[in-house]
Design an enzyme around this catalytic site. Structure first.
Site, PDB file in Angstrom:
ATOM      1  N   ASP A   5       0.848  -1.198   0.000  1.00 43.78           N
ATOM      2  CA  ASP A   5       0.000   0.000   0.000  1.00 43.78           C
ATOM      3  C   ASP A   5       0.883   1.248   0.000  1.00 43.78           C
ATOM      4  O   ASP A   5       0.843   2.078   0.910  1.00 43.78           O
ATOM      5  CB  ASP A   5      -0.937  -0.012   1.205  1.00 43.78           C
ATOM      6  N   CYS A  49       0.165   5.116   1.223  1.00 40.15           N
ATOM      7  CA  CYS A  49      -0.970   5.203   2.139  1.00 40.15           C
ATOM      8  C   CYS A  49      -0.728   6.336   3.140  1.00 40.15           C
ATOM      9  O   CYS A  49       0.396   6.583   3.556  1.00 40.15           O
ATOM     10  CB  CYS A  49      -1.141   3.879   2.885  1.00 40.15           C
ATOM     11  N   HIS A  90      -8.369   8.029   5.381  1.00 38.48           N
ATOM     12  CA  HIS A  90      -7.228   7.115   5.455  1.00 38.48           C
ATOM     13  C   HIS A  90      -7.342   6.132   4.293  1.00 38.48           C
ATOM     14  O   HIS A  90      -8.242   5.294   4.263  1.00 38.48           O
ATOM     15  CB  HIS A  90      -7.248   6.360   6.790  1.00 38.48           C
ATOM     16  N   ASN A 110       3.394   5.340   4.354  1.00 39.40           N
ATOM     17  CA  ASN A 110       4.041   4.154   3.761  1.00 39.40           C
ATOM     18  C   ASN A 110       4.820   4.614   2.531  1.00 39.40           C
ATOM     19  O   ASN A 110       4.288   4.619   1.419  1.00 39.40           O
ATOM     20  CB  ASN A 110       3.005   3.105   3.336  1.00 39.40           C
ATOM     21  N   HIS A 138       1.223   7.555  13.105  1.00 34.17           N
ATOM     22  CA  HIS A 138       0.096   8.047  12.297  1.00 34.17           C
ATOM     23  C   HIS A 138      -1.246   7.651  12.897  1.00 34.17           C
ATOM     24  O   HIS A 138      -2.297   8.106  12.459  1.00 34.17           O
ATOM     25  CB  HIS A 138       0.192   7.529  10.855  1.00 34.17           C
ATOM     26  N   GLY A 139      -1.213   6.788  13.910  1.00 30.19           N
ATOM     27  CA  GLY A 139      -2.448   6.342  14.531  1.00 30.19           C
ATOM     28  C   GLY A 139      -2.159   5.598  15.811  1.00 30.19           C
ATOM     29  O   GLY A 139      -1.014   5.553  16.287  1.00 30.19           O
ATOM     30  N   ALA A 140      -3.199   4.991  16.361  1.00 27.43           N
ATOM     31  CA  ALA A 140      -3.063   4.294  17.636  1.00 27.43           C
ATOM     32  C   ALA A 140      -2.250   3.010  17.505  1.00 27.43           C
ATOM     33  O   ALA A 140      -1.541   2.617  18.429  1.00 27.43           O
ATOM     34  CB  ALA A 140      -4.455   3.983  18.193  1.00 27.43           C
ATOM     35  N   LYS A 149     -16.769   2.883   5.996  1.00 30.43           N
ATOM     36  CA  LYS A 149     -15.774   1.878   5.637  1.00 30.43           C
ATOM     37  C   LYS A 149     -16.204   1.089   4.401  1.00 30.43           C
ATOM     38  O   LYS A 149     -15.495   1.030   3.416  1.00 30.43           O
ATOM     39  CB  LYS A 149     -15.516   0.932   6.814  1.00 30.43           C
TER      40      LYS A 149
END
Length: 407
Positions: free
Chosen positions: A82, A85, A174, A248, A300-302, A379
């Site tokens: 990816d 991303c 995202h 990424n 970039h996130g949890a 989603k």
């Protein structure tokens, strides 16, 4: 270990001396032993000079995720399929006071059916071939990708200074390069049997991968923008870009190539989103001059706490539980018609994004500006028109050598 970097033995591909590993997380961070093992293995890859590991660190394929890695060689395996991303944050001109969550969810359900204009022209404006995966533009994909409507939960003075508004609405997107990146990755793996050793950036193959990589990064950025355009159209609002931060990718620097494997690539003074889950807060932060110590990377996130397979034994055992997973404590709604994905992406699958932000702040890498609560998370939605079309479409079966129409 469960997710090895390559199938070849370490004596064939690793460096004699491991690279320096800088850990930008506290003892409060949830870090699995498998991720630390992968981190050590990554430090021994050829050409690797330095690694920065962040508080969202977790095991991944071909090495730990939540890492910035400096190398004199290119390592396509670390970037994965990816390519490009990232997270993009947009502001909407639609005020919070006018929002009706149920109505917004109904409109966002049709997000991917919204028109996006002349795709070939948009690709050309981005410096890309006009037919480059044009049919996939403006689509989110699966896994942990999403488009989320958010509102400010908490706002620091610095947040107001950069134009964030506690009465406004925001879109956090995202997504990445979809099938384009997957094709580049699979072709690269197929063409180079010893890919765990990396590629020489000065070689023809290294230059070719970098060129393909750059196209994927640009395509992914455009894809996120078009997802937001579609969401704004569904909500009948205009939008403005606040931050577009990939996680990424590879970037050249004065000492080689910085690889960002699930780590946001930022510059000092740049705004960046740090995503929570669909039932927890996300954050907007400002990168400080301290990010030079972390190879210009942050979380970039949890980060995942439990893998996808494990989640199927933890939550969503019946329809009632799965329906509960589609709601949050703020009255927010998740649009996801894939039952397995509902379970795999439950909030409990993720770490505490607040702890991630705290660790990064304590390390002097960021300043927190705002927290954002999730209101509608898109989603995956079933295409209702397509379902109806299939229901009405005649099927044919053979009986005694004749065709019979069946509905």
């Amino acid at each position: 270990m469960g997710n090895s970097i390559g199938s070849e033995s370490s004596s064939m591909t690793s460096s004699a001396h491991p690279a320096l590993i800088n850990r930008f997380f506290s003892d409060s961070a949830w870090i699995e032993g498998a991720a630390l093992d992968q981190l050590d293995e990554m430090s021994r890859l050829p050409g690797v000079l330095e690694i920065a590991a962040f508080p969202d660190l977790h095991p991944g394929k071909y090495g730990a995720t939540g890492v910035a890695l400096l190398s004199s060689r290119l390592h396509p395996l670390l970037i994965g399929n990816d390519i490009g991303c990232g997270m993009s944050l947009f502001g909407l001109d639609f005020p919070l006071r006018k929002l009706k969550i149920d109505r917004a969810a109904e409109r966002l359900r049709r997000l991917e059916a919204q028109a996006i204009g002349d795709v070939s022209e948009l690709l050309a404006e981005a410096g890309l071939p006009v037919d480059l995966s044009s049919g996939a533009l403006g689509t989110i994909g699966g896994g942990n990708h999403f488009c989320e409507l958010q509102a400010v939960e908490g706002l620091a003075d610095g947040g107001r200074a950069v134009g964030l508004d506690d009465q406004g609405l925001y879109l956090l997107v995202h997504s990445g390069s979809r099938a384009l990146g997957a094709t580049v990755f699979s072709e690269t793996v197929a063409a180079h049997s010893g890919l765990t050793a990396g590629l020489d950036p000065g070689s023809e193959t290294g230059a070719a991968w970098l060129a393909s990589h750059d196209r994927c990064v640009a395509w992914a950025s455009l894809n996120r923008r078009l997802i937001a355009v579609r969401a704004a159209a569904a909500l009948r609002a205009d939008l403005r870009l606040i931050a577009d931060v990939p996680h990424n990718l590879v970037r050249p620097c004065d000492r080689g190539f910085a690889h960002y494997k699930g780590a946001a690539a930022v510059a000092p003074g740049e705004l960046a989103p740090i995503a929570g889950s669909r039932a927890s807060l996300s954050h907007v932060v400002l990168a400080t001059s301290g990010v030079s110590r972390s190879l210009n990377g942050i979380s970039h996130g949890a980060g995942r706490k439990y893998d996808r397979a494990t989640m199927h034994g933890r939550v969503g055992r019946n329809r009632s539980e799965r329906e509960q997973l589609l709601r949050n404590s703020w009255g927010g709604i998740a649009i996801c018609d894939d039952r397995a994905l509902v379970v795999e992406e439950a909030a409990s699958a993720y770490k505490d994004a607040g702890q991630v932000v705290t660790d990064l702040q304590n390390e002097g890498l960021i300043v927190g500006l705002a927290s954002l609560r999730p209101l509608v998370t898109f989603k995956k939605a079933v295409d209702e028109a397509e379902v109806e079309q299939r229901r009405r479409k005649p099927e044919f079966r053979r009986e005694g050598g004749r065709s019979h129409e069946r509905y």
